[in-house]
Motif scaffolding. Structure first.
Motif, PDB file in Angstrom:
ATOM      1  N   ASP A 251     -27.635  61.930  -0.540  1.00 41.43           N
ATOM      2  CA  ASP A 251     -27.582  63.113   0.320  1.00 41.43           C
ATOM      3  C   ASP A 251     -26.604  62.896   1.473  1.00 41.43           C
ATOM      4  N   MET A 252     -26.641  61.701   2.072  1.00 42.06           N
ATOM      5  CA  MET A 252     -25.736  61.395   3.177  1.00 42.06           C
ATOM      6  C   MET A 252     -24.273  61.338   2.711  1.00 42.06           C
ATOM      7  N   LEU A 253     -24.062  60.824   1.492  1.00 44.03           N
ATOM      8  CA  LEU A 253     -22.711  60.785   0.928  1.00 44.03           C
ATOM      9  C   LEU A 253     -22.117  62.182   0.838  1.00 44.03           C
ATOM     10  N   ILE A 254     -22.920  63.105   0.299  1.00 40.85           N
ATOM     11  CA  ILE A 254     -22.453  64.485   0.104  1.00 40.85           C
ATOM     12  C   ILE A 254     -22.159  65.147   1.444  1.00 40.85           C
ATOM     13  N   LYS A 255     -22.914  64.767   2.470  1.00 42.06           N
ATOM     14  CA  LYS A 255     -22.721  65.375   3.796  1.00 42.06           C
ATOM     15  C   LYS A 255     -21.645  64.663   4.621  1.00 42.06           C
ATOM     16  N   GLY A 256     -21.009  63.655   4.007  1.00 46.39           N
ATOM     17  CA  GLY A 256     -19.907  62.991   4.695  1.00 46.39           C
ATOM     18  C   GLY A 256     -20.323  61.966   5.718  1.00 46.39           C
ATOM     19  N   GLN A 257     -21.583  61.570   5.690  1.00 46.72           N
ATOM     20  CA  GLN A 257     -22.044  60.545   6.629  1.00 46.72           C
ATOM     21  C   GLN A 257     -21.676  59.154   6.114  1.00 46.72           C
ATOM     22  N   ASP A 258     -21.619  58.197   7.011  1.00 52.23           N
ATOM     23  CA  ASP A 258     -21.331  56.814   6.641  1.00 52.23           C
ATOM     24  C   ASP A 258     -22.593  56.205   6.052  1.00 52.23           C
ATOM     25  N   VAL A 259     -22.604  56.011   4.724  1.00 50.76           N
ATOM     26  CA  VAL A 259     -23.844  55.547   4.083  1.00 50.76           C
ATOM     27  C   VAL A 259     -24.168  54.100   4.409  1.00 50.76           C
ATOM     28  N   ALA A 260     -23.216  53.368   4.971  1.00 46.79           N
ATOM     29  CA  ALA A 260     -23.520  51.995   5.397  1.00 46.79           C
ATOM     30  C   ALA A 260     -24.580  52.005   6.495  1.00 46.79           C
ATOM     31  N   SER A 261     -24.772  53.161   7.128  1.00 47.47           N
ATOM     32  CA  SER A 261     -25.757  53.269   8.208  1.00 47.47           C
ATOM     33  C   SER A 261     -27.174  53.523   7.681  1.00 47.47           C
ATOM     34  N   ILE A 262     -27.331  53.671   6.347  1.00 40.19           N
ATOM     35  CA  ILE A 262     -28.665  53.792   5.751  1.00 40.19           C
ATOM     36  C   ILE A 262     -28.991  52.453   5.106  1.00 40.19           C
ATOM     37  N   ALA A 263     -29.890  51.704   5.718  1.00 40.23           N
ATOM     38  CA  ALA A 263     -30.220  50.359   5.246  1.00 40.23           C
ATOM     39  C   ALA A 263     -31.411  50.396   4.297  1.00 40.23           C
ATOM     40  N   PHE A 264     -31.468  49.415   3.422  1.00 42.91           N
ATOM     41  CA  PHE A 264     -32.587  49.302   2.485  1.00 42.91           C
ATOM     42  C   PHE A 264     -33.451  48.114   2.895  1.00 42.91           C
ATOM     43  N   GLY A 265     -34.765  48.265   2.797  1.00 46.63           N
ATOM     44  CA  GLY A 265     -35.653  47.145   3.086  1.00 46.63           C
ATOM     45  C   GLY A 265     -36.781  47.524   4.036  1.00 46.63           C
ATOM     46  N   ASN A 266     -37.611  46.555   4.360  1.00 43.04           N
ATOM     47  CA  ASN A 266     -38.764  46.760   5.231  1.00 43.04           C
ATOM     48  C   ASN A 266     -38.325  46.677   6.693  1.00 43.04           C
ATOM     49  N   THR A 267     -38.426  47.793   7.389  1.00 45.79           N
ATOM     50  CA  THR A 267     -37.973  47.883   8.780  1.00 45.79           C
ATOM     51  C   THR A 267     -38.668  46.861   9.679  1.00 45.79           C
ATOM     52  N   LEU A 268     -39.958  46.613   9.433  1.00 44.43           N
ATOM     53  CA  LEU A 268     -40.723  45.746  10.337  1.00 44.43           C
ATOM     54  C   LEU A 268     -40.364  44.275  10.191  1.00 44.43           C
ATOM     55  N   SER A 269     -40.108  43.833   8.969  1.00 51.04           N
ATOM     56  CA  SER A 269     -39.819  42.416   8.757  1.00 51.04           C
ATOM     57  C   SER A 269     -38.329  42.117   8.659  1.00 51.04           C
ATOM     58  N   ASP A 270     -37.527  43.145   8.354  1.00 48.71           N
ATOM     59  CA  ASP A 270     -36.091  42.931   8.165  1.00 48.71           C
ATOM     60  C   ASP A 270     -35.331  44.134   8.723  1.00 48.71           C
ATOM     61  N   GLY A 272     -32.787  46.591   9.602  1.00 44.51           N
ATOM     62  CA  GLY A 272     -31.465  46.838   9.042  1.00 44.51           C
ATOM     63  C   GLY A 272     -30.405  47.173  10.074  1.00 44.51           C
ATOM     64  N   HIS A 273     -30.818  47.392  11.321  1.00 45.36           N
ATOM     65  CA  HIS A 273     -29.872  47.718  12.396  1.00 45.36           C
ATOM     66  C   HIS A 273     -30.157  46.864  13.630  1.00 45.36           C
ATOM     67  N   PRO A 274     -30.090  45.546  13.473  1.00 44.12           N
ATOM     68  CA  PRO A 274     -30.415  44.670  14.618  1.00 44.12           C
ATOM     69  C   PRO A 274     -29.453  44.893  15.782  1.00 44.12           C
ATOM     70  N   HIS A 275     -30.014  44.835  16.991  1.00 42.25           N
ATOM     71  CA  HIS A 275     -29.246  44.930  18.246  1.00 42.25           C
ATOM     72  C   HIS A 275     -28.605  46.317  18.444  1.00 42.25           C
ATOM     73  N   LYS A 276     -28.983  47.301  17.620  1.00 40.08           N
ATOM     74  CA  LYS A 276     -28.392  48.629  17.778  1.00 40.08           C
ATOM     75  C   LYS A 276     -29.382  49.546  18.492  1.00 40.08           C
ATOM     76  N   THR A 277     -28.864  50.450  19.320  1.00 41.66           N
ATOM     77  CA  THR A 277     -29.706  51.430  20.017  1.00 41.66           C
ATOM     78  C   THR A 277     -29.174  52.834  19.720  1.00 41.66           C
TER      79      THR A 277
END
Length: 580
Positions: A251-270, A272-277
């Motif tokens: 869906d993000m690809l079709i809307k032209g968003q940067d799909v690298a910003s959609i991370a896969f995995g468990n948010t609590l233990s891993d 996907g966007h460390p140090h980002k606000t």
């Protein structure tokens, strides 16, 4: 083609699968093929230009990728001369050609199909003799955005996921949130920033740590596009479920968003966007789901990093991890010097009051309130979500409260604002109408106390109103003769010894003086009692429903007696008729 007929058409593919596949397996085929056809339709108008550009740049010995993206006009491309309609021209080689076609997509799209385990699914369809028929079904429908816009497509995915979840006895609510709930949250998120968001060229970031199929991010984007077409919302997210992640990424690809910003995995233990606000955040984490699988990593972060990590304030009980997502979002807030943040999170009732003073839950509430982060809590109607009928609450949290909200918390009771759905969807029997969303948004935006039909629906409190001290009240131990036992050694020498069996606790509101409370509420009943101040703990709880309770006096006794006499009289008359 409207959403219902489109969903019905796609659902008809299930008729082909019946017998060879279990009902619970239908989604593993229909969802990826729907995504594939959508991408296929999006790229169709630029297909010839992309292939010509590929040949030209390869002849020049140049890396074709940036040129192909420009020609495609998308954030993805496909270098195969095939498309889904051309695949129909070679029935004998459908398996090899389909593999070749999918592998010719740019890397981000290939990752989507890897998450769907598309290759093994194609092999099984081929062995069942169904691959050509299924592919042909999808090749017949037009899913170009001019025919089925992004909003409709999102609804189609949601309906399909819900149907497959019901068939496989899973919970659809793990995958997406009702759209009207998201619209309400987005309204509350943006209302205080309308002036800023209306400026030309404004760019803001939004993040969902439990992104599902991307519904929250999509609706936030739609809202901003409606209010300011020149504004740009950059989306970020993370998702644990592979199929939901694949749909969100597509869906993000079709809307032209940067799909690298959609991370896969468990948010609590891993993370996907460390140090980002982020500027804005939205989340509907799973209700009442234990975090035992990731307990080791979370406790390690809590103990080793403290407040430099995400879980400094405390850890909730292992049986419910929803407050961990609250802490995670707080850690993702931009510093106030950089503009600050606001987020909305859906929680069940447990985080409002579970855990006494000193517990992990209470310490998390304490951190939120003492740091003046909580703007409002909105109580939603029951039966609003697909997988549960329990009461739910939207928390609006911000580190950049406007001046009139500082030191205050607004509670809005929207539990009575709903309309019955024409058809129930799982546990979802009620929905918010546009007028209900507008009313809650107005109450929040105006920041006023309000009543409706004599009942409060909006109340405003000081942060300290939710705090209390738990004091330990001791009583002296007495010997068989009733004499107070005193200590004989050290610091306790000559002091009355506490009787553990008589020990009690009292919760004293932060707004009250402890000694005054003790003299008024305890000493009249236990003149020999004292407070052990070393054991005093501060706690916070938000008894939401108590603040909206309206006492209904019982009916006069004479009225009840008269009613009973009337009923007894009717029974006696009926008995007389039967006996007669």
């Amino acid at each position: 083609m409207n959403q219902q007929s489109l969903s019905a058409f796609i659902w008809s593919v299930a008729d082909l699968l019946r017998g060879d596949y279990k009902q619970s397996e239908y989604g593993r085929i229909i969802l990826p093929f729907t995504v594939l056809r959508r991408l296929d339709c999006v790229l169709e108008p630029t297909k010839a230009a992309v292939l010509a550009e590929l040949a030209d740049k390869q002849a020049q010995g140049l890396n074709p990728e940036p040129f192909l993206l420009r020609k495609a006009g998308q954030s993805f491309f496909n270098t195969s001369p095939l498309n889904m309609k051309k695949l129909m021209g070679d029935q004998d080689n459908i398996r090899e050609n389909l593999h070749s076609y999918v592998n010719a997509f740019s890397p981000a799209v290939r990752d989507v199909f890897e998450r769907f385990e598309f290759d093994s699914m194609v092999e099984r369809l081929a062995k069942s003799g169904l691959l050509y028929q299924v592919t042909e079904k999808f090749a017949q429908i037009d899913l170009h955005p001019d025919v089925v816009d992004n909003h409709q497509m999102g609804l189609v995915f949601e309906e399909l996921i819900r149907k497959f979840a019901e068939l496989s006895n899973e919970t659809a609510g793990e995958h997406f949130t009702p759209r009207e709930v998201i619209r309400l949250m987005v309204n509350l998120l943006f209302i205080e920033d309308d002036e800023v968001l209306s400026k030309p060229g404004v760019v803001r970031t939004i993040y969902d740590p439990t992104a599902g199929t991307g519904g929250m991010l999509s609706i936030a984007g739609e809202y901003l596009a409606e209010h300011n077409p020149q504004a740009r919302l950059t989306v970020f997210g993370q998702e644990l479920n592979a199929e939901s992640y694949a749909i969100c990424k597509a869906d993000m690809l079709i809307k032209g968003q940067d799909v690298a910003s959609i991370a896969f995995g468990n948010t609590l233990s891993d993370d996907g966007h460390p140090h980002k606000t982020f500027d804005y955040m939205l989340s509907n984490p799973p209700f009442g789901v234990e975090w035992k699988k990731v307990e080791k990593e979370i406790r390690k972060e809590h103990e080793s990093q403290g407040f430099n990590g995400r879980f400094g304030p405390g850890l909730p009980r292992v049986s419910d991890g929803s407050m961990l997502f609250l802490l995670h979002l707080i850690s993702k807030m931009r510093p106030i010097a950089d503009g600050g943040s606001r987020f909305g999170i859906v929680l069940n009732g447990s985080p409002l009051f579970t855990g006494g003073a000193g517990s992990g839950e209470s310490e998390i509430r304490r951190y939120v309130l003492e740091n003046d982060l909580l703007e409002a809590i909105i109580g939603l109607p029951t039966d609003m979500f697909y997988n549960t009928g329990i009461s739910t609450y939207v928390w609006i949290v911000s580190n950049r409260k406007p001046a009139h909200r500082k030191g205050k918390v607004q509670l809005i009771d929207a539990s009575g604002m709903w309309q019955k759905m024409r058809k129930s969807l799982g546990s979802k029997r009620k929905e918010l109408s546009e007028s209900h969303i507008d009313e809650v948004t107005r109450l929040f935006g105006q920041f006023l106390e309000s009543e409706q039909d004599g009942k409060p629906i909006s109340r405003i409190f000081d942060n300290t109103a939710f705090g209390y001290r738990t004091i330990t009240v001791e009583r002296p131990e007495r010997d068989d003769a009733g004499k107070i036992v005193v200590g004989v050694k050290g610091k306790q020498k000559g002091k009355p010894q506490a009787d553990a069996k008589l020990r009690d606790t009292e919760n004293v509101p932060l707004s009250e003086d402890v000694e005054a409370y003790f003299k008024r509420e305890v000493l009249p009943h236990a003149a020999d009692a004292w407070i052990d101040h070393e054991k005093t703990k501060i706690g916070y709880e938000i008894p939401f429903n108590r603040h909206f309770y309206v006492f209904q006096p019982p009916r006069p006794l004479a009225e009840i007696d008269a009613e009973l006499r009337g009923v007894v009289g009717k029974i006696q008359t009926m008995l007389a008729e039967v006996m007669g």
